[in-house]
Design an enzyme around this catalytic site. Structure first.
Site, PDB file in Angstrom:
ATOM      1  N   HIS A  98      38.552  35.319  22.469  1.00 49.17           N
ATOM      2  CA  HIS A  98      37.192  35.677  22.857  1.00 49.17           C
ATOM      3  C   HIS A  98      36.819  34.888  24.103  1.00 49.17           C
ATOM      4  O   HIS A  98      37.071  33.691  24.178  1.00 49.17           O
ATOM      5  CB  HIS A  98      36.206  35.360  21.726  1.00 49.17           C
ATOM      6  CG  HIS A  98      34.896  36.072  21.864  1.00 49.17           C
ATOM      7  ND1 HIS A  98      33.966  35.750  22.839  1.00 49.17           N
ATOM      8  CD2 HIS A  98      34.360  37.093  21.163  1.00 49.17           C
ATOM      9  CE1 HIS A  98      32.915  36.546  22.715  1.00 49.17           C
ATOM     10  NE2 HIS A  98      33.116  37.369  21.721  1.00 49.17           N
ATOM     11  N   GLY A 120      19.328  22.160  34.873  1.00 43.00           N
ATOM     12  CA  GLY A 120      20.546  21.374  34.858  1.00 43.00           C
ATOM     13  C   GLY A 120      21.223  21.303  36.211  1.00 43.00           C
ATOM     14  O   GLY A 120      20.740  21.844  37.210  1.00 43.00           O
ATOM     15  N   PRO A 121      22.375  20.634  36.269  1.00 42.55           N
ATOM     16  CA  PRO A 121      23.079  20.408  37.534  1.00 42.55           C
ATOM     17  C   PRO A 121      23.697  21.676  38.094  1.00 42.55           C
ATOM     18  O   PRO A 121      23.863  22.677  37.392  1.00 42.55           O
ATOM     19  CB  PRO A 121      24.156  19.387  37.153  1.00 42.55           C
ATOM     20  CG  PRO A 121      24.413  19.643  35.701  1.00 42.55           C
ATOM     21  CD  PRO A 121      23.084  20.022  35.122  1.00 42.55           C
ATOM     22  N   GLY A 137      31.321  23.133  30.211  1.00 38.65           N
ATOM     23  CA  GLY A 137      31.018  24.432  30.808  1.00 38.65           C
ATOM     24  C   GLY A 137      29.532  24.623  31.021  1.00 38.65           C
ATOM     25  O   GLY A 137      28.797  23.674  31.281  1.00 38.65           O
TER      26      GLY A 137
END
Length: 300
Positions: free
Chosen positions: A92, A181-182, A190
């Site tokens: 997946h 976030g960054p 990830g």
């Protein structure tokens, strides 16, 4: 008459084989018992587990005091500590250790209300855990779709032999444009995608063949994007020895349901000379989920 307002979160983690990690993740959620795990779906071939959590919803309270928000954040934080995406293999695709989080309104809660909950969780994950976090659906100001983010980030392209995904598809050198976030992703965690939508049914149909190219043609013809069934998303995934699945998201299950999807796949597979098994849901219906939560006694 008091309205019954519930919020549901489906949280998909890229791991099903590491029992220690999953036990830690589930233990983290139990700090907030009012946000109960009402379903857990594990898939060994996919190396993926999906949790369904439900809690009471009070829109007038701060998002950060909501037990569902706290439980989801605790599970995500624990998953990022306990799982290394670089060591991950499965059939997946995934974008991160926690691949996908989606909030749904249940009972008399509204989509606008739970979208605020999704935004709050995404803010905390992006800022506190320093994970690039993307919003979609009602949580995004322009209603961006989940599949558009996935396509942009390379989600649908296997990056290992045998139609396997190894690690994440995103290099830490790639510049990102997340909502929180960054701008760069750590290879061990990830990125995360978080949204809010109306209820979605996940329905997978096994085809007894390893001809992934043919099953991909079928999946494309089933999906609305490929001119098939409106409000259906579908992709072909290798699933164990000798079979491939058409994994479907039914975005409007009251309009296009599992029976229609099953019939369409059987029709298309028959034209390819393939045998089709009976499909299955990866979660309960929303009615059953509400009933299961009410039986836990958290609602007066």
């Amino acid at each position: 008459m008091i309205k019954l307002m519930l919020a549901c979160c489906k949280l998909y983690i890229s791991e099903s084989r590491n029992r220690v990690a999953l036990d830690l993740i589930e233990r983290a959620s139990k700090q907030y018992p009012e946000a109960a795990i009402v379903n857990k779906f594990e898939d060994e071939a996919y190396n993926r587990v999906g949790y369904t959590l439900v809690s009471k919803f009070t829109p007038n309270h701060s998002w950060n005091t909501n037990p569902l928000q706290k439980a989801v954040f605790a599970m995500v934080e624990t998953a990022c500590e306990a799982i290394d995406l670089e060591l991950h293999h499965g059939t997946h695709p995934r974008l991160g250790v926690v691949d996908h989080i989606c909030f749904h309104p249940l009972a008399q809660a509204s989509l606008d209300q739970v979208s605020g909950l999704a935004q709050s969780v995404a803010t905390n994950i992006g800022n506190e855990l320093q994970v690039p976090t993307f919003l979609y659906g009602a949580a995004h100001e322009e209603g961006r779709s989940l599949d558009s983010i996935r396509r942009e980030l390379g989600y649908f392209k296997p990056n290992s032999m045998g139609n396997q995904w190894s690690g994440g598809p995103i290099s830490e050198s790639i510049q990102l444009d997340p909502n929180f976030g960054p701008a760069r992703a750590a290879p061990g965690t990830g990125v995360m995608v978080i949204g809010a939508t109306r209820w979605v049914d996940n329905y997978n149909v096994p085809i007894m063949s390893t001809n992934i190219s043919a099953v991909r043609r079928i999946a494309k013809q089933v999906s609305g994007r490929g001119g098939g069934l409106a409000s259906v998303q579908a992709m072909a995934l290798t699933h164990g020895d000798g079979s491939t699945e058409v994994a479907c998201n039914l975005l409007e299950p009251s309009v296009i349901g599992a029976d229609q999807v099953q019939f369409k796949i059987e029709q298309l597979a028959g034209e390819e000379g393939m045998v089709v098994g009976k499909g299955y849901f990866t979660d309960f219906s929303q009615e059953d989920i509400i009933e299961k939560y009410l039986k836990l006694g958290f609602v007066d």
